[in-house]
Design a protein around this motif. Structure first.
Motif, PDB file in Angstrom:
ATOM      1  N   SER A 139       0.808  -1.218   0.000  1.00 21.45           N
ATOM      2  CA  SER A 139       0.000   0.000   0.000  1.00 21.45           C
ATOM      3  C   SER A 139       0.841   1.267   0.000  1.00 21.45           C
ATOM      4  N   ILE A 140       0.250   2.305  -0.574  1.00 20.89           N
ATOM      5  CA  ILE A 140       0.765   3.672  -0.482  1.00 20.89           C
ATOM      6  C   ILE A 140      -0.368   4.503   0.103  1.00 20.89           C
ATOM      7  N   ALA A 141      -0.052   5.303   1.122  1.00 19.32           N
ATOM      8  CA  ALA A 141      -1.050   6.184   1.722  1.00 19.32           C
ATOM      9  C   ALA A 141      -0.524   7.608   1.680  1.00 19.32           C
ATOM     10  N   LEU A 142      -1.370   8.544   1.246  1.00 17.01           N
ATOM     11  CA  LEU A 142      -0.961   9.939   1.223  1.00 17.01           C
ATOM     12  C   LEU A 142      -2.052  10.814   1.810  1.00 17.01           C
ATOM     13  N   TRP A 143      -1.603  11.876   2.440  1.00 16.46           N
ATOM     14  CA  TRP A 143      -2.502  12.866   3.008  1.00 16.46           C
ATOM     15  C   TRP A 143      -3.094  13.663   1.851  1.00 16.46           C
ATOM     16  N   SER A 144      -4.421  13.802   1.799  1.00 14.08           N
ATOM     17  CA  SER A 144      -5.028  14.591   0.722  1.00 14.08           C
ATOM     18  C   SER A 144      -5.686  15.864   1.229  1.00 14.08           C
ATOM     19  N   ARG A 145      -6.188  15.848   2.454  1.00 10.47           N
ATOM     20  CA  ARG A 145      -6.714  17.029   3.143  1.00 10.47           C
ATOM     21  C   ARG A 145      -6.938  16.625   4.594  1.00 10.47           C
ATOM     22  N   THR A 146      -7.366  17.536   5.425  1.00  8.72           N
ATOM     23  CA  THR A 146      -7.527  17.258   6.839  1.00  8.72           C
ATOM     24  C   THR A 146      -8.357  16.000   7.065  1.00  8.72           C
ATOM     25  N   LYS A 147      -7.771  15.059   7.804  1.00  8.20           N
ATOM     26  CA  LYS A 147      -8.403  13.794   8.178  1.00  8.20           C
ATOM     27  C   LYS A 147      -8.844  12.956   6.974  1.00  8.20           C
ATOM     28  N   SER A 148      -8.180  13.146   5.845  1.00  9.02           N
ATOM     29  CA  SER A 148      -8.533  12.427   4.626  1.00  9.02           C
ATOM     30  C   SER A 148      -7.270  11.945   3.920  1.00  9.02           C
ATOM     31  N   TYR A 149      -7.300  10.684   3.491  1.00  2.84           N
ATOM     32  CA  TYR A 149      -6.125  10.053   2.907  1.00  2.84           C
ATOM     33  C   TYR A 149      -6.525   9.309   1.636  1.00  2.84           C
ATOM     34  N   ILE A 150      -5.596   9.276   0.695  1.00  2.00           N
ATOM     35  CA  ILE A 150      -5.770   8.447  -0.492  1.00  2.00           C
ATOM     36  C   ILE A 150      -4.906   7.213  -0.285  1.00  2.00           C
ATOM     37  N   ILE A 151      -5.496   6.063  -0.530  1.00  2.00           N
ATOM     38  CA  ILE A 151      -4.821   4.782  -0.323  1.00  2.00           C
ATOM     39  C   ILE A 151      -4.765   4.039  -1.656  1.00  2.00           C
ATOM     40  N   LEU A 152      -3.574   3.699  -2.123  1.00  2.00           N
ATOM     41  CA  LEU A 152      -3.376   2.822  -3.275  1.00  2.00           C
ATOM     42  C   LEU A 152      -2.930   1.492  -2.697  1.00  2.00           C
ATOM     43  N   THR A 153      -3.671   0.432  -2.983  1.00  2.00           N
ATOM     44  CA  THR A 153      -3.402  -0.807  -2.264  1.00  2.00           C
ATOM     45  C   THR A 153      -3.778  -2.052  -3.055  1.00  2.00           C
ATOM     46  N   ASP A 154      -3.158  -3.154  -2.674  1.00  2.00           N
ATOM     47  CA  ASP A 154      -3.534  -4.463  -3.198  1.00  2.00           C
ATOM     48  C   ASP A 154      -4.745  -5.020  -2.450  1.00  2.00           C
TER      49      ASP A 154
END
Length: 184
Positions: free
Chosen positions: A70-85
């Motif tokens: 997985s890759i997780a990135l901060w996108s805005r307050t209390k919100s994350y984008i997750i790229l994952t298997d």
């Protein structure tokens, strides 16, 4: 009409678009993409479960974290984008009641750019000081008028661009043309 019809993204694959001695460009849409939006009243519990589930803590502003799955990135307050298997059921059963989860797999795609020529590519694409853009950093930027995220995995060598799938053709054309220009 079948109301239970599941729409699948039409670009769910990994494909090398350009590969030469200095630069490799890969369409890497082989992972699921989710937005994970933390409920506001249980931040400590959310953070504990996030770390236990992914093996790393929630990313800070302008940062991303990754592991083999997985890759997780901060996108805005209390919100994350997750790229994952992982799949949606894995996330919903883990974060049930702690976060809202939206499957974004059909809405975003990822490009991986690697090689010593990547610095020359980004000098032509974006206007940031690449000297200060270090491993683990992420910026929201515009490439050829397309809003996207740019992630630095390995400074001067490996980067990811995450952009809306509706710009697949424009982004692919822009990146492959620049790769050819840099190659010559």
């Amino acid at each position: 009409m079948n109301k239970n019809l599941l729409l699948k993204p039409n670009l769910y694959r990994s494909e090398v678009l350009t590969d030469n001695e200095n630069l490799k460009l890969t369409l890497d849409s082989s992972r699921n993409i989710f937005s994970l939006n933390e409920n506001e009243d249980e931040t400590n519990k959310f953070n504990r479960i996030f770390k236990k589930f992914f093996g790393f803590s929630v990313p800070e502003i302008a940062k991303f974290k990754l592991n083999d799955n997985s890759i997780a990135l901060w996108s805005r307050t209390k919100s994350y984008i997750i790229l994952t298997d992982l799949n949606l059921d894995d996330l919903t059963s883990t974060f049930h009641g702690l976060a809202s989860i939206t499957d974004q797999t059909g809405g975003w795609l990822s490009f991986k750019i690697s090689g010593k020529g990547s610095i020359h590519l980004f000098e032509k694409l974006i206007t940031i000081n690449l000297e200060n853009f270090n491993e683990g950093n992420v910026i929201r930027t515009s490439i050829s008028k397309i809003n996207c995220f740019l992630l630095c995995k390995n400074k001067y060598n490996t980067y990811y661009i995450i952009c809306p799938i509706s710009y697949y053709k424009s982004m692919t054309d822009r990146l492959t043309n620049l790769c050819r220009l840099i190659e010559n």
